[in-house]
Design an enzyme around this catalytic site. Structure first.
Site, PDB file in Angstrom:
ATOM      1  N   ASP A   1       0.728  -1.257  -0.107  1.00 34.76           N
ATOM      2  CA  ASP A   1      -0.056  -0.006  -0.033  1.00 34.76           C
ATOM      3  C   ASP A   1       1.013   1.276   0.210  1.00 34.76           C
ATOM      4  O   ASP A   1       0.680   2.331  -0.735  1.00 34.76           O
ATOM      5  CB  ASP A   1      -0.885   0.079   1.413  1.00 34.76           C
ATOM      6  CG  ASP A   1      -1.736  -1.007   1.516  1.00 34.76           C
ATOM      7  OD1 ASP A   1      -3.117  -1.041   1.799  1.00 34.76           O
ATOM      8  OD2 ASP A   1      -1.453  -2.226   1.488  1.00 34.76           O
TER       9      ASP A   1
ATOM     10  N   THR B   1      -7.322  -4.395   1.091  1.00 39.52           N
ATOM     11  CA  THR B   1      -5.824  -4.794   1.637  1.00 39.52           C
ATOM     12  C   THR B   1      -6.030  -6.000   2.545  1.00 39.52           C
ATOM     13  O   THR B   1      -5.341  -6.841   2.677  1.00 39.52           O
ATOM     14  CB  THR B   1      -5.434  -3.415   2.366  1.00 39.52           C
ATOM     15  OG1 THR B   1      -5.129  -2.559   1.720  1.00 39.52           O
ATOM     16  CG2 THR B   1      -3.978  -3.913   3.428  1.00 39.52           C
TER      17      THR B   1
HETATM   18  N1  LIG Z   1     -14.006   0.006   8.405  1.00 46.59           N
HETATM   19  C1  LIG Z   1     -13.213   0.292   7.287  1.00 46.59           C
HETATM   20  N2  LIG Z   1     -12.035   0.886   7.597  1.00 46.59           N
HETATM   21  C2  LIG Z   1     -11.015   1.251   6.684  1.00 46.59           C
HETATM   22  N3  LIG Z   1     -11.434   0.622   5.410  1.00 46.59           N
HETATM   23  C3  LIG Z   1     -12.555   0.465   5.147  1.00 46.59           C
HETATM   24  C4  LIG Z   1     -13.580   0.089   6.221  1.00 46.59           C
HETATM   25  N4  LIG Z   1     -14.495  -0.388   5.523  1.00 46.59           N
HETATM   26  C5  LIG Z   1     -14.242  -0.543   4.278  1.00 46.59           C
HETATM   27  N5  LIG Z   1     -13.039   0.032   4.088  1.00 46.59           N
HETATM   28  C6  LIG Z   1     -12.610   0.138   2.767  1.00 46.59           C
HETATM   29  O1  LIG Z   1     -13.295  -0.270   1.721  1.00 46.59           O
HETATM   30  C7  LIG Z   1     -13.099  -1.299   0.914  1.00 46.59           C
HETATM   31  C8  LIG Z   1     -14.313  -2.145   0.666  1.00 46.59           C
HETATM   32  O2  LIG Z   1     -14.946  -2.633   2.154  1.00 46.59           O
HETATM   33  P1  LIG Z   1     -15.249  -4.087   1.927  1.00 46.59           P
HETATM   34  O3  LIG Z   1     -14.481  -5.072   1.405  1.00 46.59           O
HETATM   35  O4  LIG Z   1     -15.595  -4.484   3.413  1.00 46.59           O
HETATM   36  O5  LIG Z   1     -16.752  -3.944   1.185  1.00 46.59           O
HETATM   37  C9  LIG Z   1     -11.991  -1.951   1.920  1.00 46.59           C
HETATM   38  O6  LIG Z   1     -11.403  -2.791   1.315  1.00 46.59           O
HETATM   39  C10 LIG Z   1     -11.234  -0.877   2.523  1.00 46.59           C
HETATM   40  O7  LIG Z   1     -10.372  -0.441   1.531  1.00 46.59           O
HETATM   41  P2  LIG Z   1      -8.714  -0.622   1.483  1.00 46.59           P
HETATM   42  O8  LIG Z   1      -8.675  -1.907   1.613  1.00 46.59           O
HETATM   43  O9  LIG Z   1      -8.271   0.289   0.451  1.00 46.59           O
HETATM   44  O10 LIG Z   1      -8.379   0.046   3.069  1.00 46.59           O
HETATM   45 MG   LIG Z   2      -6.848   0.892   3.786  1.00 50.53          MG
HETATM   46 MG   LIG Z   3      -6.321   1.031   0.003  1.00 46.31          MG
END
Ligand SMILES: Nc1ncnc2c1ncn2[C@@H]1O[C@H](COP(=O)(O)O)[C@@H](O)[C@H]1OP(=O)(O)O
Ligand SMILES: [Mg+2]
Ligand SMILES: [Mg+2]
Ligand SMILES: [Mg+2]
Length: 306
Positions: A48, A120
């Site tokens: 990342d 991630t």
């Molecule tokens: N509670 C959270 N805290 C941080 N990032 C979140 C959260 N919920 C969702 N995200 C971001 O949204 C994306 C989609 O969420 P989900 O997979 O639950 O549908 C995750 O991959 C994450 O992005 P990232 O991976 O870039 O941090």
């Molecule tokens: Mg993230």
């Molecule tokens: Mg991200």
């Protein structure tokens, strides 16, 4: 006042996102992810960080006054990277007819949103098919162009566990231009069904309530905001609902631009437009998101029924 051509900016973003894919796959292959927790259930890895540094470092070398909002809080070391600005030049005549103002945008009204690695959590546990780099370009608060890059897929965007098949795929769009390289992937047996896609890892009562209100014929739970939006874009799902806080503007800006280019919709669950701003207090999609390829109001009405 400095002016920017959207095709040059998007060309640079696409070049940088594709190279970030190489960074991401090589960190994955090394096995040394160096996972750090930024908060509860909020991991960040070496990939990342390096991806964000590569993208912002490259953009800084071309446009020093660009407003950039990246997910990770990190220093951006100086790089030698000068991204290619010419890869989309062949679209200039068409854009001149359809959106001539996009060829000369005021820099001060542009904000670039970067999610250097979306999904991630899935990346850390090997479910890499949903991992992508997302770059969105907003102008005066609205998405106008975006690129998403999937590193762990073949040229058709099919995820593979075998590293020899990882050629990667870019999907990009400028709102107003036809989208290149997208297919309708709906399986014949799913035609006419309502397919809802939502989170696999952030389930809660609001998500359950939304599913019960929409009553889909088929429910898919998977990771990544970009991956789920791409499912809607490619007609693998009709609606992506996440009706609560969690995603941020960098999770949706790039995918939103591509969705708009094919006449899809993205709003909050009340049907309100998302405003793309660099105000840190407004970076959360605090009521959540609803993403559709058609019948948007139908889903908003269902979600708001008592
Ligand atoms: N509670 C959270 N805290 C941080 N990032 C979140 C959260 N919920 C969702 N995200 C971001 O949204 C994306 C989609 O969420 P989900 O997979 O639950 O549908 C995750 O991959 C994450 O992005 P990232 O991976 O870039 O941090
Ligand atoms: Mg993230
Ligand atoms: Mg991200
Ligand atoms: Mg994300």
């Amino acid at each position: 006042m400095a002016k920017i051509n959207i095709l040059e900016l998007l060309s640079a973003c696409k070049n940088l996102a594709e190279e970030s894919g190489e960074i991401i796959t090589s960190v994955f292959k090394s096995g040394d992810l160096n996972v750090q927790m930024k908060g509860e259930d909020d991991p960040m890895t070496q990939a990342d960080l390096l991806s964000q540094q590569h993208i912002i470092g490259g953009l800084n070398n071309l446009w020093s006054d660009l407003i950039i909002v990246g997910e990770e809080s990190c220093e951006i070391p100086k790089t030698d990277k000068i991204p290619s600005i010419n890869s989309l030049k062949q679209y200039e005549n068409e854009l001149e007819k359809k959106q001539p103002e996009f060829l000369s945008l005021d820099t001060k009204d542009l904000i670039i949103f970067i999610d250097p690695l979306d999904a991630t959590r899935e990346f850390t546990n090997g479910r890499v098919g949903c991992v992508m780099t997302l770059i969105g370009i907003s102008y005066k608060g609205k998405p106008i162009a975006g690129v998403i890059y999937q590193p762990f897929v073949d040229a058709d965007g099919i995820a593979s566990k075998e590293s020899s098949k990882w050629v990667g795929r870019s999907v990009w769009a400028v709102v107003g231009l036809p989208v290149v390289g997208l297919k309708d992937k709906r399986a014949p047996e799913d035609v006419g069904k309502v397919i809802l896609v939502t989170t696999a890892s952030h389930n809660n009562q609001q998500v359950e309530d939304a599913i019960n209100k929409i009553k889909p014929d088929k429910l898919i739970r998977t990771g990544g905001a970009g991956y789920k939006t791409l499912m809607v874009i490619e007609n693998l799902a009709d609606v992506y609902v996440f009706p609560t806080v969690g995603t941020k503007l960098w999770d949706i800006c790039g995918p939103h631009a591509i969705l708009l280019a094919i006449n899809g919709s993205l709003t909050d669950p009340f049907g309100n437009e998302i405003v793309y701003t660099n105000d840190p207090k407004k970076i959360d999609n605090k009521y959540g998101v609803v993403i559709t390829i058609g019948d948007h109001q139908k889903y908003i009405n269902l979600l708001n029924q008592k």
